[in-house]
Scaffold this active site. Structure first.
Site, PDB file in Angstrom:
ATOM      1  N   ASN A   2      -3.562   9.307  -7.297  1.00 52.82           N
ATOM      2  CA  ASN A   2      -2.347  10.125  -7.427  1.00 52.82           C
ATOM      3  C   ASN A   2      -1.086   9.328  -7.160  1.00 52.82           C
ATOM      4  O   ASN A   2      -0.026   9.891  -6.929  1.00 52.82           O
ATOM      5  CB  ASN A   2      -2.393  11.287  -6.424  1.00 52.82           C
ATOM      6  CG  ASN A   2      -3.594  12.193  -6.638  1.00 52.82           C
ATOM      7  OD1 ASN A   2      -3.844  12.642  -7.749  1.00 52.82           O
ATOM      8  ND2 ASN A   2      -4.345  12.453  -5.591  1.00 52.82           N
TER       9      ASN A   2
ATOM     10  N   GLY B 168     -10.938  11.351   6.900  1.00 52.13           N
ATOM     11  CA  GLY B 168     -11.471  10.012   6.651  1.00 52.13           C
ATOM     12  C   GLY B 168     -12.690   9.963   5.757  1.00 52.13           C
ATOM     13  O   GLY B 168     -13.157   8.881   5.416  1.00 52.13           O
TER      14      GLY B 168
ATOM     15  N   ASP C  63      -1.631  -0.523   6.026  1.00 51.92           N
ATOM     16  CA  ASP C  63      -1.841   0.154   7.311  1.00 51.92           C
ATOM     17  C   ASP C  63      -3.321   0.358   7.626  1.00 51.92           C
ATOM     18  O   ASP C  63      -3.654   0.848   8.695  1.00 51.92           O
ATOM     19  CB  ASP C  63      -1.135   1.514   7.337  1.00 51.92           C
ATOM     20  CG  ASP C  63      -1.810   2.517   6.423  1.00 51.92           C
ATOM     21  OD1 ASP C  63      -2.141   2.150   5.271  1.00 51.92           O
ATOM     22  OD2 ASP C  63      -2.016   3.668   6.849  1.00 51.92           O
TER      23      ASP C  63
ATOM     24  N   ASP D 290       0.867  -1.161   0.000  1.00 55.68           N
ATOM     25  CA  ASP D 290       0.000   0.000   0.000  1.00 55.68           C
ATOM     26  C   ASP D 290       0.921   1.234   0.000  1.00 55.68           C
ATOM     27  O   ASP D 290       2.093   1.134   0.363  1.00 55.68           O
ATOM     28  CB  ASP D 290      -0.894  -0.025   1.249  1.00 55.68           C
ATOM     29  CG  ASP D 290      -1.708   1.243   1.395  1.00 55.68           C
ATOM     30  OD1 ASP D 290      -2.373   1.637   0.414  1.00 55.68           O
ATOM     31  OD2 ASP D 290      -1.674   1.835   2.499  1.00 55.68           O
TER      32      ASP D 290
ATOM     33  N   ASP E  63      -0.140   5.129   0.749  1.00 54.76           N
ATOM     34  CA  ASP E  63      -0.379   6.143   1.789  1.00 54.76           C
ATOM     35  C   ASP E  63      -0.354   5.512   3.173  1.00 54.76           C
ATOM     36  O   ASP E  63      -1.165   4.643   3.472  1.00 54.76           O
ATOM     37  CB  ASP E  63      -1.739   6.816   1.572  1.00 54.76           C
ATOM     38  CG  ASP E  63      -1.841   7.516   0.217  1.00 54.76           C
ATOM     39  OD1 ASP E  63      -0.789   7.737  -0.416  1.00 54.76           O
ATOM     40  OD2 ASP E  63      -2.962   7.844  -0.188  1.00 54.76           O
TER      41      ASP E  63
ATOM     42  N   ARG F  98     -14.042  12.922  -0.415  1.00 55.79           N
ATOM     43  CA  ARG F  98     -13.669  14.320  -0.569  1.00 55.79           C
ATOM     44  C   ARG F  98     -14.870  15.288  -0.532  1.00 55.79           C
ATOM     45  O   ARG F  98     -14.861  16.269   0.208  1.00 55.79           O
ATOM     46  CB  ARG F  98     -12.899  14.491  -1.879  1.00 55.79           C
ATOM     47  CG  ARG F  98     -12.239  15.825  -1.966  1.00 55.79           C
ATOM     48  CD  ARG F  98     -11.323  16.012  -3.184  1.00 55.79           C
ATOM     49  NE  ARG F  98     -11.000  14.829  -3.924  1.00 55.79           N
ATOM     50  CZ  ARG F  98     -11.051  14.763  -5.267  1.00 55.79           C
ATOM     51  NH1 ARG F  98     -11.428  15.814  -5.961  1.00 55.79           N
ATOM     52  NH2 ARG F  98     -10.705  13.666  -5.906  1.00 55.79           N
TER      53      ARG F  98
END
Ligand SMILES: [Mg+2]
Length: 242
Positions: free
Chosen positions: A139, A60, A195, A16, A18, A63
């Site tokens: 991104n 969390g 994570d 992963d 981020d 957007r």
């Protein structure tokens, strides 16, 4: 406490992005702040947006929900707009798209440093394992480039690749399975590093050989309950047998 990966069992590691390789949350927080404070400066009588607002209304959430909930907290109602709305438009989606532009601008201007333990882990394992990044973010290539990590990853399965190929995202295991295929590996011989609860669940339901949970705040118990075989506070705590 350190954990050891045995040698000769696995041939691929699916990371992963981020929260595993880069502390991208900080970049998102800066981008939200720049976007909201730029907007609030045009609205009379509004106090600046702060990190408290981030944790109360934005953190969390998808957007556009974050935009709408923060505006509501300030008594501001804007039209909804659409995902195609121009970032200059004064609408919920327009401001959300403006935040995405701000994210890319902050990334380009400030960069993002990889977690030192993760960088050391990549260096320690790169000779013996094939690497992929599996991220929900659209991104991912830009984040990897800003962190100086692009050279480690020939395979990237991110939100854009998933959308273009109709692959369901985490917690479904499909994006990880696709990454293993693209590396000429199999789930059974691949290690998943995550994570988030949803990502650990993807690794567990996909029957991957080993699921490593990196606890950046979710908690060891929660990561284990989601299916992590091993939980460490940082990838620097993983030893690799050779
Ligand atoms: Mg993550």
């Amino acid at each position: 406490m350190s954990e050891t990966i045995p040698s000769g069992v696995y041939d691929a590691i699916l990371f992963d992005l981020d929260g595993v390789l880069t502390p991208t949350a900080e970049v998102h927080m800066r981008a939200w702040s720049e976007m909201f404070n730029g907007y609030l400066a045009t609205v009379p009588g509004q106090a600046p947006y702060t990190d408290s607002d981030y944790f109360a209304y934005v953190d969390g959430k998808p957007r556009y929900d974050g935009v709408r909930d923060f505006l509501t907290s300030r008594g501001i109602t804007l039209p909804e707009g659409t995902p195609d709305s121009d970032p200059a438009e004064e609408s919920v989606c327009g401001l959300g798209n403006r935040k995405n532009d701000a994210f890319n601008a902050v990334l380009e201007r400030d960069g993002v440093a990889p977690y030192p333990g993760s960088l050391a882990f990549l260096e320690a394992t790169k000779e013996d394992y094939k690497f992929a990044v599996v991220s929900s973010s659209k991104n991912a290539p830009a984040v990897l480039a800003a962190a100086g990590l692009s050279g480690y990853f020939a395979v990237i399965v991110d939100g854009r690749v998933a959308a273009e190929n109709g692959i369901p995202g985490k917690p479904a295991p499909d994006t990880f399975v696709r990454a293993a295929e693209l590396l000429d590996s199999t789930p059974a011989t691949s290690i998943v590093v995550e994570d988030a609860i949803s990502g650990v669940q993807a690794g567990a339901t996909g029957d991957f050989g080993l699921v490593i949970g990196v606890d950046r705040g979710v908690g060891e118990d929660a990561l284990r309950a989601a299916g992590a075989d091993v939980v460490v506070p940082d990838l620097g705590d993983i030893e690799v047998a050779r």
